[in-house]
Write a protein that holds these residues in place. Structure first.
Motif, PDB file in Angstrom:
ATOM      1  N   GLU A   1      31.346  74.483  39.667  1.00  0.00           N
ATOM      2  CA  GLU A   1      30.551  73.268  39.852  1.00  0.00           C
ATOM      3  C   GLU A   1      31.466  72.056  39.714  1.00  0.00           C
ATOM      4  O   GLU A   1      32.472  72.117  39.021  1.00  0.00           O
ATOM      5  N   ILE A   2      31.078  70.964  40.384  1.00  0.00           N
ATOM      6  CA  ILE A   2      31.852  69.719  40.299  1.00  0.00           C
ATOM      7  C   ILE A   2      30.981  68.639  39.658  1.00  0.00           C
ATOM      8  O   ILE A   2      29.848  68.418  40.085  1.00  0.00           O
ATOM      9  N   LEU A   3      31.523  68.028  38.632  1.00  0.00           N
ATOM     10  CA  LEU A   3      30.867  66.858  38.028  1.00  0.00           C
ATOM     11  C   LEU A   3      31.650  65.642  38.490  1.00  0.00           C
ATOM     12  O   LEU A   3      32.770  65.386  38.029  1.00  0.00           O
ATOM     13  N   LEU A   4      31.077  64.941  39.462  1.00  0.00           N
ATOM     14  CA  LEU A   4      31.803  63.907  40.198  1.00  0.00           C
ATOM     15  C   LEU A   4      31.421  62.512  39.720  1.00  0.00           C
ATOM     16  O   LEU A   4      30.279  62.098  39.872  1.00  0.00           O
ATOM     17  N   THR A   5      32.381  61.786  39.171  1.00  0.00           N
ATOM     18  CA  THR A   5      32.119  60.413  38.741  1.00  0.00           C
ATOM     19  C   THR A   5      32.844  59.436  39.642  1.00  0.00           C
ATOM     20  O   THR A   5      34.059  59.533  39.831  1.00  0.00           O
ATOM     21  N   SER A   6      32.077  58.500  40.186  1.00  0.00           N
ATOM     22  CA  SER A   6      32.684  57.429  40.962  1.00  0.00           C
ATOM     23  C   SER A   6      33.063  56.319  39.994  1.00  0.00           C
ATOM     24  O   SER A   6      32.202  55.709  39.361  1.00  0.00           O
ATOM     25  N   MET A   7      34.357  56.051  39.873  1.00  0.00           N
ATOM     26  CA  MET A   7      34.801  54.999  38.961  1.00  0.00           C
ATOM     27  C   MET A   7      34.397  53.625  39.474  1.00  0.00           C
ATOM     28  O   MET A   7      34.237  52.692  38.691  1.00  0.00           O
ATOM     29  N   ASP A   8      34.236  53.507  40.799  1.00  0.00           N
ATOM     30  CA  ASP A   8      33.816  52.222  41.365  1.00  0.00           C
ATOM     31  C   ASP A   8      32.367  51.916  41.018  1.00  0.00           C
ATOM     32  O   ASP A   8      32.007  50.782  40.731  1.00  0.00           O
ATOM     33  N   ALA A   9      31.538  52.937  41.027  1.00  0.00           N
ATOM     34  CA  ALA A   9      30.099  52.722  40.806  1.00  0.00           C
ATOM     35  C   ALA A   9      29.741  52.745  39.323  1.00  0.00           C
ATOM     36  O   ALA A   9      28.758  52.127  38.911  1.00  0.00           O
ATOM     37  N   ASP A  10      30.539  53.446  38.538  1.00  0.00           N
ATOM     38  CA  ASP A  10      30.200  53.666  37.134  1.00  0.00           C
ATOM     39  C   ASP A  10      29.982  52.341  36.399  1.00  0.00           C
ATOM     40  O   ASP A  10      30.823  51.443  36.450  1.00  0.00           O
TER      41      ASP A  10
ATOM     42  N   VAL B   1      27.315  70.146  43.315  1.00  0.00           N
ATOM     43  CA  VAL B   1      27.925  68.871  42.936  1.00  0.00           C
ATOM     44  C   VAL B   1      26.931  68.042  42.125  1.00  0.00           C
ATOM     45  O   VAL B   1      25.793  67.826  42.550  1.00  0.00           O
ATOM     46  N   ILE B   2      27.369  67.627  40.934  1.00  0.00           N
ATOM     47  CA  ILE B   2      26.576  66.727  40.095  1.00  0.00           C
ATOM     48  C   ILE B   2      27.145  65.329  40.298  1.00  0.00           C
ATOM     49  O   ILE B   2      28.329  65.103  40.058  1.00  0.00           O
ATOM     50  N   ALA B   3      26.299  64.400  40.744  1.00  0.00           N
ATOM     51  CA  ALA B   3      26.767  63.033  40.964  1.00  0.00           C
ATOM     52  C   ALA B   3      26.618  62.231  39.680  1.00  0.00           C
ATOM     53  O   ALA B   3      25.633  62.387  38.957  1.00  0.00           O
ATOM     54  N   SER B   4      27.597  61.384  39.415  1.00  0.00           N
ATOM     55  CA  SER B   4      27.563  60.571  38.203  1.00  0.00           C
ATOM     56  C   SER B   4      28.134  59.187  38.481  1.00  0.00           C
ATOM     57  O   SER B   4      29.065  59.042  39.269  1.00  0.00           O
ATOM     58  N   GLY B   5      27.555  58.191  37.813  1.00  0.00           N
ATOM     59  CA  GLY B   5      28.081  56.837  37.884  1.00  0.00           C
ATOM     60  C   GLY B   5      27.312  55.939  38.815  1.00  0.00           C
ATOM     61  O   GLY B   5      27.297  56.161  40.022  1.00  0.00           O
ATOM     62  N   GLY B   6      26.647  54.931  38.232  1.00  0.00           N
ATOM     63  CA  GLY B   6      26.030  53.891  39.054  1.00  0.00           C
ATOM     64  C   GLY B   6      24.521  53.867  39.089  1.00  0.00           C
ATOM     65  O   GLY B   6      23.935  52.954  39.668  1.00  0.00           O
ATOM     66  N   ALA B   7      23.856  54.860  38.476  1.00  0.00           N
ATOM     67  CA  ALA B   7      22.393  54.905  38.552  1.00  0.00           C
ATOM     68  C   ALA B   7      21.782  53.676  37.882  1.00  0.00           C
ATOM     69  O   ALA B   7      22.158  53.319  36.766  1.00  0.00           O
ATOM     70  N   GLY B   8      20.863  53.012  38.594  1.00  0.00           N
ATOM     71  CA  GLY B   8      20.209  51.836  38.025  1.00  0.00           C
ATOM     72  C   GLY B   8      18.711  51.833  38.246  1.00  0.00           C
ATOM     73  O   GLY B   8      17.984  51.111  37.573  1.00  0.00           O
ATOM     74  N   SER B   9      18.251  52.618  39.216  1.00  0.00           N
ATOM     75  CA  SER B   9      16.822  52.625  39.511  1.00  0.00           C
ATOM     76  C   SER B   9      16.404  54.006  40.021  1.00  0.00           C
ATOM     77  O   SER B   9      17.260  54.830  40.358  1.00  0.00           O
ATOM     78  N   VAL B  10      15.093  54.232  40.103  1.00  0.00           N
ATOM     79  CA  VAL B  10      14.619  55.540  40.571  1.00  0.00           C
ATOM     80  C   VAL B  10      15.090  55.825  41.994  1.00  0.00           C
ATOM     81  O   VAL B  10      15.411  56.969  42.341  1.00  0.00           O
ATOM     82  N   SER B  11      15.170  54.768  42.810  1.00  0.00           N
ATOM     83  CA  SER B  11      15.563  55.014  44.202  1.00  0.00           C
ATOM     84  C   SER B  11      17.032  55.443  44.303  1.00  0.00           C
ATOM     85  O   SER B  11      17.420  56.107  45.261  1.00  0.00           O
TER      86      SER B  11
END
Lengths: 216, 257
Positions: free
Chosen positions: B173-182, B204-214
């Motif tokens: 599995e990949i835990l992917l963090t976007s440093m730009d979005a984080d 792939v688990i996406a990480s970094g940048g979540a701010g809203s449900v959408s």
């Protein structure tokens, strides 16, 4: 004698003795804790000579097929399991513990399983699906089984695996799960049960299945 | 049908949850077990514990945390942070972690991925990747650069090439963090997530940048992620896991409710 695991807050023992087989490759804490919470008297068996007496055996699922099969043999646990199953003890294999019941696995060609369920363990074909199959998926019941008492059809349970069992006798499959194609998620043959998902990680549904096993 | 996963991430330092906010439901927001029980009751599909303990002689504390969590909640969890070798992975799995994530050590010693996936199974080997978009530069390909040491050190390696290699070596599995979005709360990096998801056949688990449900909806649909992770958003109760999952379900995304 194995180690007796008891912690504060566990239910008073209902006298069911569970032997949890430990082949040194992973954690048994969740399985032991879950069994104890249903009043079982749970012992961890590391070597065949640790085995004193038990009503039921659980072989949890950790590690890879080849190493696990080798470890079972090294500790004479393979023979112990076969003997006890022959004597009629109820047996539950979880994930890799289920795989080990079969003849062989594509995960470790040439390595023999316990051969208690005729058939093979095969890898998911990664055509259009991600492998490993990780996450919450549904189980579809194929009729009734005491292990599934009070479990609703299409309940969600937690899977984490790349291989699944293909028993020769399809009649022993009591639930299937759809991932690319339908595969056997629970099997039941005489006194042997095998579960592909992790009941000890599947919250309420998983705990109910473990409780059903303990109360069989 | 396999559902999309929503995963809260907890940073743990010296055995205590960092940035833990005191909700009325929690007696001790710094206790990893209490936080885990809380997220469990909220409907989290998995948990990630990131050990940010600086000194290595205190790492045994994390093993105790893992043990207590495994005995308290019956849900899956991943542990990462400072995992250096096969013994670290074995100890964490033995303590009750379902999966272990590696970052810097795997990049420095890629054979660690093959050795541990063979021994413990691919399904429990997670590769954490910190990726940062490259400045457009002549002579250099576009894309994302791989960072190590918690995002402090650039490697000059291409993140997607590394992820493909990790998959080949046996990562599950990949835990992917976007440093730009984080930390921006402007949404996940959809382009990066989609590129990675399309490049490999492991989840792939996406990480970094979540701010809203959408944002969750976007990354799980347009970004093709299999799971979405968030930390502070859930800690500070800006969103609840149940709220996110209800929204996704209404929008037709398959989630476990």
């Amino acid at each position: 004698m194995g180690t007796l695991h008891k912690t504060k807050g566990d239910q008073i023992s209902n006298g069911v003795k569970i032997a949890v087989i430990d082949y040194g490759m992973g954690n048994l804490g969740s399985v032991v804790k879950a069994c104890n919470s249903f009043g079982a008297d749970t012992r961890i068996i590391v070597n065949a000579q640790d085995f004193d007496t038990a009503d039921k055996i659980i072989l949890p699922g950790v590690g890879a097929f080849g190493d696990a099969a080798t470890e079972l043999k090294k500790r004479s646990l393979d023979k112990l399991i076969k003997d006890k199953i022959k004597q009629g003890l109820l047996f539950l294999g979880i994930c890799l513990g289920m795989h080990l019941l079969l003849d062989s696995s594509q995960e470790a060609p040439g390595e023999a399983g316990l051969g208690l369920i005729p058939g093979q363990v095969v890898r998911f074909k990664d055509e259009g699906i991600k492998v490993p199959h990780i996450g919450w998926n549904q189980i579809e019941k194929n009729g009734d089984n005491p292990l599934l008492k009070a479990i609703e059809d299409k309940s969600y349970v937690y899977f984490c695996h790349s291989y699944y069992v293909c028993p020769d006798d399809k009649g022993i499959i009591i639930t299937t799960t759809d991932y690319g194609a339908k595969f056997a998620s629970i099997i039941s043959k005489d006194n042997i049960f095998g579960i592909q998902f992790h009941p000890e990680k599947s919250q309420k549904t998983g705990l109910k299945i473990l409780e059903n096993f303990i109360k069989l | 049908m396999l559902t999309k996963r929503i995963i809260p991430c907890l940073d743990v330092k010296d055995g205590r949850v960092v940035k833990g906010v005191k909700f009325k439901e929690l007696k001790d927001a710094g206790d990893p077990v209490e936080s885990a029980i809380y997220y469990d009751s909220e409907g989290a599909d998995e948990l990630v514990f990131l050990d940010i303990t600086a000194s290595s002689d205190k790492r045994g504390i994390m093993i105790d945390v893992v043990k207590r969590v495994a005995e308290s909640i019956f849900m899956p969890f991943t542990v990462g942070g400072g995992v250096c070798n096969t013994e670290d992975i074995r100890d964490l799995l033995n303590a009750g972690a379902d999966k272990v994530s590696m970052n810097t050590a795997a990049i420095k010693h890629p054979d660690l991925i093959s050795a541990t996936s063979r021994r413990f199974g691919s399904q429990c080997i997670v590769i954490a990747v910190d990726a940062k978009r490259r400045e457009p530069q002549e002579g250099k390909p576009p894309g994302w650069e791989l960072y190590i040491n918690g995002g402090r050190t650039p490697t000059e390696l291409d993140a997607i090439e590394w992820i493909k290699k990790a998959e080949k070596l046996g990562a599950g599995e990949i835990l992917l963090t976007s440093m730009d979005a984080d930390g921006t709360k402007n949404g996940y990096d959809l382009e990066l997530t989609k590129a990675v998801s399309g490049a490999v056949k492991i989840p792939v688990i996406a990480s970094g940048g979540a701010g809203s449900v959408s944002d969750f909806y976007d990354v799980l649909t347009k970004g093709c992620a299999d799971a979405a992770l968030a930390a502070s958003l859930f800690h500070y109760r800006q969103l609840s896991i149940a709220g996110v999952k209800n929204y996704l379900s209404e929008k037709g995304v398959s989630v476990r409710i």
